[in-house]
Design a protein around this motif. Structure first.
Motif, PDB file in Angstrom:
ATOM      1  N   PRO A   1       4.662   2.762  -4.120  1.00  0.00           N
ATOM      2  CA  PRO A   1       4.479   1.709  -3.108  1.00  0.00           C
ATOM      3  C   PRO A   1       3.591   0.559  -3.579  1.00  0.00           C
ATOM      4  O   PRO A   1       3.574  -0.504  -2.955  1.00  0.00           O
ATOM      5  N   TYR A   2       2.855   0.740  -4.692  1.00  0.00           N
ATOM      6  CA  TYR A   2       1.909  -0.273  -5.162  1.00  0.00           C
ATOM      7  C   TYR A   2       2.392  -1.031  -6.383  1.00  0.00           C
ATOM      8  O   TYR A   2       1.814  -2.048  -6.763  1.00  0.00           O
ATOM      9  N   GLY A   3       3.441  -0.535  -7.044  1.00  0.00           N
ATOM     10  CA  GLY A   3       3.932  -1.172  -8.251  1.00  0.00           C
ATOM     11  C   GLY A   3       4.685  -0.170  -9.112  1.00  0.00           C
ATOM     12  O   GLY A   3       4.978   0.958  -8.689  1.00  0.00           O
TER      13      GLY A   3
ATOM     14  N   LEU B   1      -0.164  -0.455 -14.386  1.00  0.00           N
ATOM     15  CA  LEU B   1       0.656  -0.578 -13.189  1.00  0.00           C
ATOM     16  C   LEU B   1       1.044  -2.043 -13.002  1.00  0.00           C
ATOM     17  O   LEU B   1       0.175  -2.924 -12.923  1.00  0.00           O
ATOM     18  N   LYS B   2       2.347  -2.316 -12.927  1.00  0.00           N
ATOM     19  CA  LYS B   2       2.841  -3.673 -12.705  1.00  0.00           C
ATOM     20  C   LYS B   2       2.935  -3.906 -11.198  1.00  0.00           C
ATOM     21  O   LYS B   2       3.722  -3.251 -10.517  1.00  0.00           O
TER      22      LYS B   2
ATOM     23  N   TRP C   1      -0.658   6.002  -7.560  1.00  0.00           N
ATOM     24  CA  TRP C   1      -0.409   6.146  -6.132  1.00  0.00           C
ATOM     25  C   TRP C   1      -1.655   5.845  -5.300  1.00  0.00           C
ATOM     26  O   TRP C   1      -1.581   5.721  -4.104  1.00  0.00           O
ATOM     27  N   GLN C   2      -2.784   5.703  -5.972  1.00  0.00           N
ATOM     28  CA  GLN C   2      -4.036   5.263  -5.350  1.00  0.00           C
ATOM     29  C   GLN C   2      -4.741   4.342  -6.349  1.00  0.00           C
ATOM     30  O   GLN C   2      -5.749   4.724  -6.941  1.00  0.00           O
ATOM     31  N   PRO C   3      -4.202   3.129  -6.548  1.00  0.00           N
ATOM     32  CA  PRO C   3      -4.625   2.312  -7.682  1.00  0.00           C
ATOM     33  C   PRO C   3      -5.948   1.574  -7.510  1.00  0.00           C
ATOM     34  O   PRO C   3      -6.418   0.968  -8.462  1.00  0.00           O
ATOM     35  N   SER C   4      -6.552   1.566  -6.368  1.00  0.00           N
ATOM     36  CA  SER C   4      -7.762   0.784  -6.165  1.00  0.00           C
ATOM     37  C   SER C   4      -8.983   1.604  -6.589  1.00  0.00           C
ATOM     38  O   SER C   4      -9.122   2.785  -6.223  1.00  0.00           O
TER      39      SER C   4
END
Length: 218
Positions: free
Chosen positions: A180-182, A198-199, A211-214
């Motif tokens: 969902p983030y890239g 991650l693009k 899946w939890q990129p922050s």
């Protein structure tokens, strides 16, 4: 202009333009772009969130050097085909003219295993483009590009199967995982054991969990 309502397109989706000249008016198109040809060939949705409300797309010619990125209005879309639709329809079986190409033979060999495993996958890149329209950009040395949609982290069994298919396919297979983030490269994930590039719609970022990129690391 087209009046059909489409769901918001995702990266790798193929879009046909209702009126290419109008849709691309104002874009500084390179000399190799043929507006008449775009009545029959699609543009490819890409990642770029710099123009909210517009759709970032890429135009492609016959060589790798012929690529051009721009934006279109949602109302410019006449038709949309997703990579997942190409896979579900087994589109390569409708193109006997492409059957001898290694990338297409690889598709036929692995499609059943991906489907049986319940993996949500699609065909992208040169293979997807060529299967969706009459313009063939595949050749004997072409890679096979696939996308796997994964709203949640992939199960260990799915990772194992994808890795095996990537290693043992008769051609080079590039599998992108769409979260969902890239999107990120499966091969990079397998090699690193975790951290990937991650693009995203706002540019690439390094993260340990796509899946939890922050927070992302530049």
């Amino acid at each position: 202009m087209a009046s059909v309502n489409f769901a918001p397109p995702a990266p790798h989706d193929l879009v046909w333009l209702d009126d290419p000249a109008s849709a691309l008016e104002g874009a500084a198109l390179p000399a190799w772009v043929s507006l008449p040809a775009l009545h029959d060939t699609p543009v490819v949705v890409r990642r770029d969130g710099r123009r909210p409300g517009e759709i970032p797309v890429g135009l492609r010619g016959r060589s790798r050097a012929e690529r051009f990125g721009t934006w279109i209005a949602p109302s410019a879309m006449r038709k949309l085909v997703t990579p997942m639709e190409l896979a579900a329809q087994r589109a390569w079986r409708l193109r006997p003219d492409l059957a001898a190409l290694p990338a297409i033979r690889a598709l036929e060999a692995i499609a059943g295993r991906l489907g049986a495993a319940g993996i949500r996958w699609g065909v992208t890149g040169s293979a997807g483009f060529s299967l969706a329209c009459a313009q063939n950009v595949l050749h004997a040395d072409s890679d096979l590009d696939l996308v796997v949609t994964a709203d949640q982290p992939l199960a260990a069994g799915h990772l194992e199967l994808l890795g095996e298919l990537q290693r043992n396919a008769p051609v080079r297979v590039d599998i992108q995982i769409a979260t969902p983030y890239g999107g990120f490269s499966l091969l990079e994930r397998l090699r690193s054991g975790g951290r990937v590039l991650l693009k995203t719609d706002h540019g690439p970022c390094l993260c340990d969990d796509p899946w939890q990129p922050s927070p992302c690391k530049s």
